[in-house]
Scaffold this motif. Structure first.
Motif, PDB file in Angstrom:
ATOM      1  N   ASN A  96     117.436 -65.675   6.572  1.00  0.00           N
ATOM      2  CA  ASN A  96     118.389 -64.824   7.288  1.00  0.00           C
ATOM      3  C   ASN A  96     118.940 -63.684   6.441  1.00  0.00           C
ATOM      4  O   ASN A  96     119.686 -62.845   6.941  1.00  0.00           O
ATOM      5  N   ASP A  97     118.620 -63.674   5.151  1.00  0.00           N
ATOM      6  CA  ASP A  97     119.281 -62.742   4.223  1.00  0.00           C
ATOM      7  C   ASP A  97     119.197 -61.278   4.687  1.00  0.00           C
ATOM      8  O   ASP A  97     120.212 -60.569   4.717  1.00  0.00           O
ATOM      9  N   ALA A  98     117.996 -60.836   5.030  1.00  0.00           N
ATOM     10  CA  ALA A  98     117.810 -59.419   5.370  1.00  0.00           C
ATOM     11  C   ALA A  98     118.629 -59.042   6.600  1.00  0.00           C
ATOM     12  O   ALA A  98     119.169 -57.933   6.690  1.00  0.00           O
ATOM     13  N   MET A  99     118.744 -59.992   7.530  1.00  0.00           N
ATOM     14  CA  MET A  99     119.515 -59.725   8.757  1.00  0.00           C
ATOM     15  C   MET A  99     121.009 -59.633   8.426  1.00  0.00           C
ATOM     16  O   MET A  99     121.705 -58.740   8.883  1.00  0.00           O
ATOM     17  N   TRP A 100     121.484 -60.565   7.583  1.00  0.00           N
ATOM     18  CA  TRP A 100     122.917 -60.581   7.257  1.00  0.00           C
ATOM     19  C   TRP A 100     123.365 -59.311   6.550  1.00  0.00           C
ATOM     20  O   TRP A 100     124.361 -58.704   6.929  1.00  0.00           O
ATOM     21  N   ILE A 101     122.601 -58.922   5.519  1.00  0.00           N
ATOM     22  CA  ILE A 101     123.076 -57.803   4.688  1.00  0.00           C
ATOM     23  C   ILE A 101     123.117 -56.482   5.440  1.00  0.00           C
ATOM     24  O   ILE A 101     123.761 -55.545   5.006  1.00  0.00           O
ATOM     25  N   ALA A 102     122.431 -56.421   6.594  1.00  0.00           N
ATOM     26  CA  ALA A 102     122.413 -55.172   7.361  1.00  0.00           C
ATOM     27  C   ALA A 102     123.662 -55.007   8.226  1.00  0.00           C
ATOM     28  O   ALA A 102     123.891 -53.946   8.793  1.00  0.00           O
ATOM     29  N   GLN A 103     124.489 -56.052   8.349  1.00  0.00           N
ATOM     30  CA  GLN A 103     125.658 -55.982   9.235  1.00  0.00           C
ATOM     31  C   GLN A 103     126.839 -55.330   8.519  1.00  0.00           C
ATOM     32  O   GLN A 103     127.172 -55.732   7.401  1.00  0.00           O
ATOM     33  N   PRO A 104     127.501 -54.360   9.181  1.00  0.00           N
ATOM     34  CA  PRO A 104     128.655 -53.718   8.537  1.00  0.00           C
ATOM     35  C   PRO A 104     129.751 -54.719   8.164  1.00  0.00           C
ATOM     36  O   PRO A 104     130.356 -54.606   7.095  1.00  0.00           O
ATOM     37  N   SER A 105     130.003 -55.717   9.009  1.00  0.00           N
ATOM     38  CA  SER A 105     131.091 -56.647   8.685  1.00  0.00           C
ATOM     39  C   SER A 105     130.721 -57.499   7.461  1.00  0.00           C
ATOM     40  O   SER A 105     131.593 -57.925   6.712  1.00  0.00           O
ATOM     41  N   TRP A 106     129.439 -57.743   7.265  1.00  0.00           N
ATOM     42  CA  TRP A 106     128.993 -58.459   6.056  1.00  0.00           C
ATOM     43  C   TRP A 106     129.451 -57.696   4.816  1.00  0.00           C
ATOM     44  O   TRP A 106     130.038 -58.265   3.885  1.00  0.00           O
TER      45      TRP A 106
END
Ligand code: HEC
Length: 161
Positions: free
Chosen positions: A94-104
């Motif tokens: 899931n790493d690539a998906m998570w880091i793309a989120q502004p709230s992350w």
């Protein structure tokens, strides 16, 4: 020949200002890479360990004269360093998906804010600052976990202590 040398120097100089440099006069270079480990691994092996040391030191039941400020600063530095791994992501599914989120990014930055305050507090042996840093850190872990952490860790790494 002199002209050629001058041109060569110009090319070399302009190459130093090419993409990857974060601004005039700055010596920071951004080299794209991703860690060969997952965010799950970084969480357990680095962030959780380092944060617990800071919380233990900030515990109001703890005798202030026993706080090992140098160790607090080392653990704060570990948290500050983990910001890169948290921003780039690694091998987790899931790493690539998570880091793309502004709230992350916002939660990562909040964690960094708490870590920097912990480091400043350690360097000036400021117990109140350390307590505030501990609170900011708790807020960053909890808010990010509420939004992103799956109930079963993707690679099976759990809080060990
Ligand atoms: C930017 C988001 C974010 C922040 C900030 C964050 N975490 Fe996490 N954390 C996660 C995600 C996402 C996972 C799940 C990773 C996986 O399973 O792949 C996780 C997993 C963990 C785990 C392993 C799973 C478990 O339940 O035991 C621990 C321990 C952990 N985090 C501790 C912390 C601590 C302590 C802090 C604060 C100092 C923190 N985390 C801050 C996103 C975050």
């Amino acid at each position: 020949m002199k002209v050629l040398m001058a041109m060569f120097l110009l090319v070399m100089l302009s190459a130093c200002n090419g993409p990857g440099y974060s601004g005039a006069g700055s010596s920071r270079v951004s080299i794209p890479f991703t860690p060969d480990i997952s965010i799950n691994a970084v969480m357990v092996a680095q962030i959780d360990h380092a944060a617990h040391f800071i919380w233990n030191a900030a515990n109001p039941d703890m005798d202030e004269s026993l706080i090992d400020w140098q160790e607090v600063s080392h653990h704060a530095i570990q948290l500050i360093a983990s910001r890169s791994a948290m921003s780039m992501g690694g091998t987790g599914i899931n790493d690539a998906m998570w880091i793309a989120q502004p709230s992350w990014r916002d939660y990562v930055n909040l964690m960094n804010e708490g870590s920097l305050l912990a480091l400043r507090s350690a360097r000036s042996e400021d117990v109140q600052g350390l307590t505030r840093a501990g609170d900011i850190l708790v807020e960053s872990c909890e808010s990010c976990h509420r939004q992103y952490k799956p109930s079963i860790p993707t690679e099976g790494f759990l809080h060990p202590h």
